[in-house]
Design a protein around this motif. Structure first.
Motif, PDB file in Angstrom:
ATOM      1  N   PHE A  68       0.746  -1.168   0.187  1.00 45.19           N
ATOM      2  CA  PHE A  68       0.060   0.093  -0.112  1.00 45.19           C
ATOM      3  C   PHE A  68       0.870   1.311   0.044  1.00 45.19           C
ATOM      4  N   SER A  69       0.236   2.209  -0.341  1.00 39.40           N
ATOM      5  CA  SER A  69       1.218   3.874  -0.657  1.00 39.40           C
ATOM      6  C   SER A  69       1.483   4.314   0.574  1.00 39.40           C
ATOM      7  N   MET A  70       2.564   5.146   0.545  1.00 39.24           N
ATOM      8  CA  MET A  70       2.895   6.001   1.433  1.00 39.24           C
ATOM      9  C   MET A  70       1.458   6.765   2.126  1.00 39.24           C
ATOM     10  N   GLN A  71       0.433   7.228   1.195  1.00 41.43           N
ATOM     11  CA  GLN A  71      -0.712   7.900   1.912  1.00 41.43           C
ATOM     12  C   GLN A  71      -1.398   6.913   2.660  1.00 41.43           C
ATOM     13  N   GLU A  72      -1.484   5.901   2.369  1.00 40.15           N
ATOM     14  CA  GLU A  72      -2.436   4.696   3.007  1.00 40.15           C
ATOM     15  C   GLU A  72      -1.570   4.243   4.116  1.00 40.15           C
ATOM     16  N   PHE A  73      -0.368   4.343   4.222  1.00 40.97           N
ATOM     17  CA  PHE A  73       0.511   4.015   5.423  1.00 40.97           C
ATOM     18  C   PHE A  73       0.111   5.248   6.308  1.00 40.97           C
ATOM     19  N   ILE A  74       0.125   6.201   6.065  1.00 35.31           N
ATOM     20  CA  ILE A  74       0.043   7.553   7.032  1.00 35.31           C
ATOM     21  C   ILE A  74      -1.556   7.523   7.456  1.00 35.31           C
ATOM     22  N   SER A  75      -2.435   7.327   6.436  1.00 33.62           N
ATOM     23  CA  SER A  75      -3.771   6.974   6.843  1.00 33.62           C
ATOM     24  C   SER A  75      -4.060   5.914   8.107  1.00 33.62           C
ATOM     25  N   ARG A  76      -3.599   4.907   7.657  1.00 31.49           N
ATOM     26  CA  ARG A  76      -3.643   3.816   8.777  1.00 31.49           C
ATOM     27  C   ARG A  76      -2.823   4.080  10.221  1.00 31.49           C
ATOM     28  N   VAL A  77      -1.993   4.724  10.135  1.00 26.71           N
ATOM     29  CA  VAL A  77      -1.092   5.456  11.372  1.00 26.71           C
ATOM     30  C   VAL A  77      -2.135   6.434  12.120  1.00 26.71           C
ATOM     31  N   SER A  78      -2.624   7.335  11.412  1.00 24.33           N
ATOM     32  CA  SER A  78      -3.585   8.220  11.693  1.00 24.33           C
ATOM     33  C   SER A  78      -4.737   7.839  12.189  1.00 24.33           C
ATOM     34  N   GLN A  79      -5.298   6.785  11.785  1.00 21.65           N
ATOM     35  CA  GLN A  79      -6.620   6.168  12.368  1.00 21.65           C
ATOM     36  C   GLN A  79      -6.311   5.301  13.495  1.00 21.65           C
ATOM     37  N   LYS A  80      -5.290   4.603  13.649  1.00 19.79           N
ATOM     38  CA  LYS A  80      -4.676   3.889  14.902  1.00 19.79           C
ATOM     39  C   LYS A  80      -4.321   4.784  15.954  1.00 19.79           C
ATOM     40  N   GLU A  81      -3.680   5.818  15.772  1.00 19.82           N
ATOM     41  CA  GLU A  81      -3.030   6.787  16.563  1.00 19.82           C
ATOM     42  C   GLU A  81      -4.184   7.691  17.138  1.00 19.82           C
ATOM     43  N   GLY A  82      -5.215   7.833  16.262  1.00 19.43           N
ATOM     44  CA  GLY A  82      -6.189   8.753  16.628  1.00 19.43           C
ATOM     45  C   GLY A  82      -5.968  10.284  16.552  1.00 19.43           C
ATOM     46  N   VAL A  83      -5.228  10.829  15.298  1.00 20.03           N
ATOM     47  CA  VAL A  83      -4.526  12.078  15.071  1.00 20.03           C
ATOM     48  C   VAL A  83      -4.831  12.359  13.717  1.00 20.03           C
ATOM     49  N   GLU A  84      -4.637  13.815  13.292  1.00 19.76           N
ATOM     50  CA  GLU A  84      -4.778  13.960  11.851  1.00 19.76           C
ATOM     51  C   GLU A  84      -3.742  13.630  11.034  1.00 19.76           C
ATOM     52  N   PRO A  85      -3.938  13.205   9.731  1.00 17.27           N
ATOM     53  CA  PRO A  85      -3.032  12.673   8.835  1.00 17.27           C
ATOM     54  C   PRO A  85      -1.587  13.461   8.961  1.00 17.27           C
ATOM     55  N   THR A  86      -1.665  14.748   8.978  1.00 17.66           N
ATOM     56  CA  THR A  86      -0.479  15.505   8.822  1.00 17.66           C
ATOM     57  C   THR A  86       0.474  15.318  10.231  1.00 17.66           C
TER      58      THR A  86
END
Length: 133
Positions: A68-86
């Motif tokens: 999966f792409s870098m954007q998907e990686f960030i999106s998954r971390v964002s969801q798991k961590e509970g923070v905005e993607p940036t």
């Protein structure tokens, strides 16, 4: 590197307010790394980390990584961590920077090789074994 030292470094590099935020960012990033890279590579990385972090990388031994792409990686971390993607992107960069110091250069190069070129901006810089001569 000991667990407390790793988390302290992530908190400092990511400029997080609390230790809990640094722990959440670190665990979320490692758990998504586990999904993304080859399971045996995750096991090798885990072997060089404190047990509290190593457990985030275990459980996929013998499996291939999900592409999966870098954007998907960030999106998954964002969801798991509970923070905005940036914010998640900044946290991932911080965890990768601390990982580079925490494991051997060869192991970090192995980790890096599991990611496609579109992930380059998340890494501090390509490991020296990956830099063209």
């Amino acid at each position: 590197m000991k667990y407390d030292e790793f988390i302290t470094h992530v908190q400092s590099v990511a400029q997080l307010n609390t230790r809990e935020e640094a722990e959440r960012a670190t665990r979320a990033t490692l758990e998504i790394i586990r999904e993304r890279i080859v399971g045996d590579e995750a096991k090798d990385l885990a072997a060089q980390l404190p047990e509290e972090l190593a457990e985030c990388l275990r459980g996929r031994e013998g499996e291939t990584g999900q592409a999966f792409s870098m954007q998907e990686f960030i999106s998954r971390v964002s969801q798991k961590e509970g923070v905005e993607p940036t914010a998640a992107a900044m946290h991932v960069r911080s965890v990768f920077a601390v990982l580079e110091d925490a494991v051997t250069p060869g192991e970090f190069a192995d980790l890096y090789s599991n990611f496609s070129d579109d992930y380059a901006e998340l890494f501090p810089m390509p490991p020296t074994s990956e830099v063209p001569s």
